[in-house]
Scaffold this motif. Structure first.
Motif, short mmCIF file in Angstrom:
data_model
loop_
_atom_site.label_atom_id
_atom_site.label_comp_id
_atom_site.label_asym_id
_atom_site.label_seq_id
_atom_site.Cartn_x
_atom_site.Cartn_y
_atom_site.Cartn_z
N LEU A 399 0.83 -1.20 0.00
CA LEU A 399 0.00 0.00 0.00
C LEU A 399 0.86 1.26 0.00
N ALA A 400 1.94 1.25 0.79
CA ALA A 400 2.83 2.41 0.84
C ALA A 400 3.49 2.65 -0.52
N ASP A 401 3.86 1.56 -1.20
CA ASP A 401 4.48 1.68 -2.51
C ASP A 401 3.50 2.26 -3.53
N LEU A 402 2.24 1.81 -3.48
CA LEU A 402 1.23 2.34 -4.39
C LEU A 402 0.97 3.83 -4.15
N HIS A 403 0.94 4.22 -2.88
CA HIS A 403 0.75 5.65 -2.56
C HIS A 403 1.93 6.48 -3.05
N ALA A 404 3.14 5.91 -2.95
CA ALA A 404 4.34 6.67 -3.29
C ALA A 404 4.55 6.79 -4.80
N THR A 405 4.05 5.85 -5.57
CA THR A 405 4.37 5.82 -7.00
C THR A 405 3.19 6.14 -7.92
N LEU A 406 1.95 5.83 -7.52
CA LEU A 406 0.81 5.98 -8.41
C LEU A 406 0.08 7.29 -8.12
N VAL A 407 -0.24 8.05 -9.16
CA VAL A 407 -0.97 9.31 -8.97
C VAL A 407 -2.38 9.02 -8.47
N GLU A 408 -3.04 10.05 -7.94
CA GLU A 408 -4.36 9.86 -7.35
C GLU A 408 -5.40 9.41 -8.38
N GLU A 409 -5.39 10.03 -9.55
CA GLU A 409 -6.34 9.70 -10.62
C GLU A 409 -5.57 9.27 -11.86
N PRO A 410 -5.16 8.02 -11.94
CA PRO A 410 -4.32 7.57 -13.07
C PRO A 410 -5.12 7.45 -14.36
N PRO A 411 -4.45 7.48 -15.50
CA PRO A 411 -5.13 7.30 -16.79
C PRO A 411 -5.55 5.85 -17.00
N ARG A 413 -4.79 3.94 -19.55
CA ARG A 413 -3.70 3.15 -20.12
C ARG A 413 -2.36 3.72 -19.74
N LEU A 414 -1.39 2.85 -19.55
CA LEU A 414 -0.05 3.30 -19.20
C LEU A 414 0.55 4.14 -20.32
N SER A 415 0.21 3.81 -21.57
CA SER A 415 0.76 4.54 -22.71
C SER A 415 0.27 5.98 -22.78
N ASP A 416 -0.81 6.30 -22.05
CA ASP A 416 -1.31 7.67 -22.03
C ASP A 416 -0.39 8.60 -21.25
N GLY A 417 0.48 8.03 -20.40
CA GLY A 417 1.40 8.83 -19.62
C GLY A 417 0.75 9.43 -18.38
N GLY A 418 1.57 9.85 -17.45
CA GLY A 418 1.06 10.53 -16.25
C GLY A 418 0.55 9.60 -15.17
N ALA A 419 0.90 8.30 -15.21
CA ALA A 419 0.43 7.36 -14.20
C ALA A 419 1.31 7.35 -12.96
N VAL A 420 2.58 7.67 -13.12
CA VAL A 420 3.55 7.58 -12.02
C VAL A 420 3.86 8.99 -11.51
N ARG A 421 3.90 9.12 -10.21
CA ARG A 421 4.24 10.42 -9.60
C ARG A 421 5.68 10.80 -9.97
N GLU A 427 15.15 10.38 -11.84
CA GLU A 427 15.37 10.40 -13.29
C GLU A 427 14.08 10.70 -14.03
N LEU A 428 12.98 10.11 -13.56
CA LEU A 428 11.68 10.39 -14.17
C LEU A 428 11.31 11.87 -13.99
N ALA A 429 11.54 12.39 -12.81
CA ALA A 429 11.22 13.79 -12.55
C ALA A 429 12.01 14.71 -13.48
N GLU A 430 13.27 14.36 -13.72
CA GLU A 430 14.10 15.15 -14.63
C GLU A 430 13.55 15.12 -16.05
N CYS A 431 13.14 13.93 -16.51
CA CYS A 431 12.59 13.79 -17.87
C CYS A 431 11.30 14.59 -18.02
N ILE A 432 10.45 14.54 -17.00
CA ILE A 432 9.18 15.27 -17.06
C ILE A 432 9.43 16.77 -17.05
N SER A 433 10.41 17.19 -16.27
CA SER A 433 10.75 18.61 -16.22
C SER A 433 11.27 19.08 -17.58
#
Length: 465
Positions: A399-411, A413-421, A427-433
């Motif tokens: 549960l802690a892992d899901l809270h830490a990684t998954l956004v509150e309202e995910p899309p 499909r994974l291919s839509d993007g924006g599923a992971v916080r 590295e992901l934060a850098e790419c999004i920035s």
């Protein structure tokens, strides 16, 4: 003698894929449609009441064609499965390019007994795939709900009549039965099983073998071998559907049951009692529909199994009655428990989709909400049900892992993007920035380089990719 007609590459590719699954209707992705050709096109046009057209197949000839929009595939697929058709789905394995044949391959064979997609399933009922083998005058039966991973096995020795086998098949009402019985043997039984309404599939007799196994407790060695053969038939059939994932068995757990542990109900009596299926126009005129006040789909499926196979084990019955009495006596807690359970999604089917790597981000969001609700349940159980608390514990890390990684309202499909916080990974934060503020980053780089080099007119240019 005229030379055989040369077909176009696309049509030739279709029929090569079709030859790999001749018993299935092949739907191949072509742009925004799933198309079928030849006899398959004629079949789906009749079954779905859609237009039958034609397509140039080369050398001046035409082939029958019918298709459905890709965005409506689920709707049409459900209608085909309800009619007991097998459907093979061929996807485009690469991006289309002009004047080049797109590589396609079959990624999934959908049969009535191998459904895992929730929109094709009844949440309140198990969808069983059964395998029936015959070895040394003994029937081995293995059946599995692929959507949950649960499987069950039993055997019927020669001293039992075929009536017991038919009664068991009528009880579980499988959507599909895989036969591993020699041709010509038990022809009357075959006809009676066919009348149950399940799709009948076959596996070549050479496709399975009686492996050396230990006797299952409560069963003879011959019975155990018959069940092991049925299990192998089931696994081989499942392997042909494209569902299996290496390291993740489709059958998670197997329980073996003796008919003697449950009240025997013959098919005719079961039908007229309307335990699970109504005989009239009102589908809810059944004992199951009358009793089903379950808060979750999992509870409804368990209730249906218990109604269809009433226990005759007095100790088990009394234990269940004691549990029921404990809940009846704690009205307030029972109400809170029911409301908490209503927040739970179908954990069994979500877990199986994760195991098969077919879960989407919203499935994970449903899992997160379910685990949150599960964490509240132990405190709502009366002391008499304390033994039920342990299986609900130990999911805090997930549960802690899901809270830490998954956004509150995910899309969806994974291919839509924006599923992971973004903050879940540097590295992901850098790419999004970079994606969101590329111009600002380039301007800052330009300013730093001007200061470093002293060239006031220096410019950093970029090309859009």
């Amino acid at each position: 003698m005229s030379a055989p007609t040369k077909r176009s590459p696309a049509i030739e590719q279709y029929f090569e894929l079709k030859a790999r699954n001749p018993e299935a209707i092949l739907l191949a992705r072509v742009g925004d449609f799933y198309e079928a050709y030849g006899e398959d096109a004629e079949t789906i046009a009749r079954a779905l009441q859609i237009a039958l057209t034609g397509k140039d197949s080369g050398s001046g000839t035409r082939v029958a064609m019918a298709g459905v929009p890709h965005h409506a595939l689920d709707t049409y697929l459900r209608r085909l499965v309800e009619q007991r058709f097998v459907v093979a789905l061929a996807e485009q394995m690469e991006e289309p390019r002009p004047n080049k044949l797109v590589r396609r391959d079959i990624v999934r064979v959908v049969t009535p007994g191998t459904l895992v997609e929730e929109h094709l399933l009844d949440g309140k009922r198990n969808n069983f795939l059964a395998a029936l083998s015959y070895l040394d005058d003994t029937f081995g039966l293995m059946y599995c709900d692929v959507s949950t991973g649960e499987s069950f096995g039993t055997a019927f020795p020669s001293e039992l009549s075929e009536d017991e086998l038919l009664a068991e098949l009528a009880r579980i009402a499988p959507a599909e039965i895989v036969f591993d019985i020699p041709d010509g043997a038990h022809s009357t039984l075959r006809l009676q099983i066919a009348n149950l309404g399940a799709r009948i599939a076959t596996l070549p007799i050479s496709g399975a073998s009686a492996r050396a196994v230990d006797a299952v407790p409560g069963f003879s060695l011959v019975e155990s071998l018959a069940m092991a053969r049925a299990a192998e038939v089931l696994d081989r059939f499942l392997a042909r559907t494209g569902l299996a994932v290496e390291g993740s068995p489709l059958r998670i757990r197997t329980r073996y049951r003796r008919e003697a542990a449950h009240l025997a109900i013959d098919p005719s009596t079961r039908k007229h009692l309307e335990l699970l299926r109504a005989e009239g126009a009102n589908e809810r005129a059944t004992l199951f529909a009358t009793l089903d006040g379950c808060a979750t789909s999992m509870g409804s499926r368990l209730l249906a199994r218990r109604i269809s196979a009433p226990s005759i084990d007095r100790e088990r019955i009394e234990r269940r009655l004691d549990d029921l009495a404990a809940l009846v006596e704690t009205h307030a807690l029972r109400g809170h428990l029911h409301e908490t359970l209503r927040r739970c999604f179908d954990l069994e089917r979500i877990a199986q989709k994760i195991s098969l790597r077919r879960a989407n981000p919203r499935d994970l969001a449903s899992l997160r909400r379910t685990l949150e609700a599960m964490g509240e349940i132990p405190a709502l159980l009366p002391e008499a049900l304390a033994r039920r608390r342990t299986p609900l514990l130990g999911f805090e890390d997930v549960l802690a892992d899901l809270h830490a990684t998954l956004v509150e309202e995910p899309p969806a499909r994974l291919s839509d993007g924006g599923a992971v916080r973004p903050e879940a990974d540097a590295e992901l934060a850098e790419c999004i920035s970079l994606r969101g503020d590329a111009r600002g980053r380039i301007s800052a780089l330009e300013e730093r380089e001007r200061e470093r080099t002293g060239i006031k007119s220096l410019k950093v240019k970029y090309a859009s990719a």
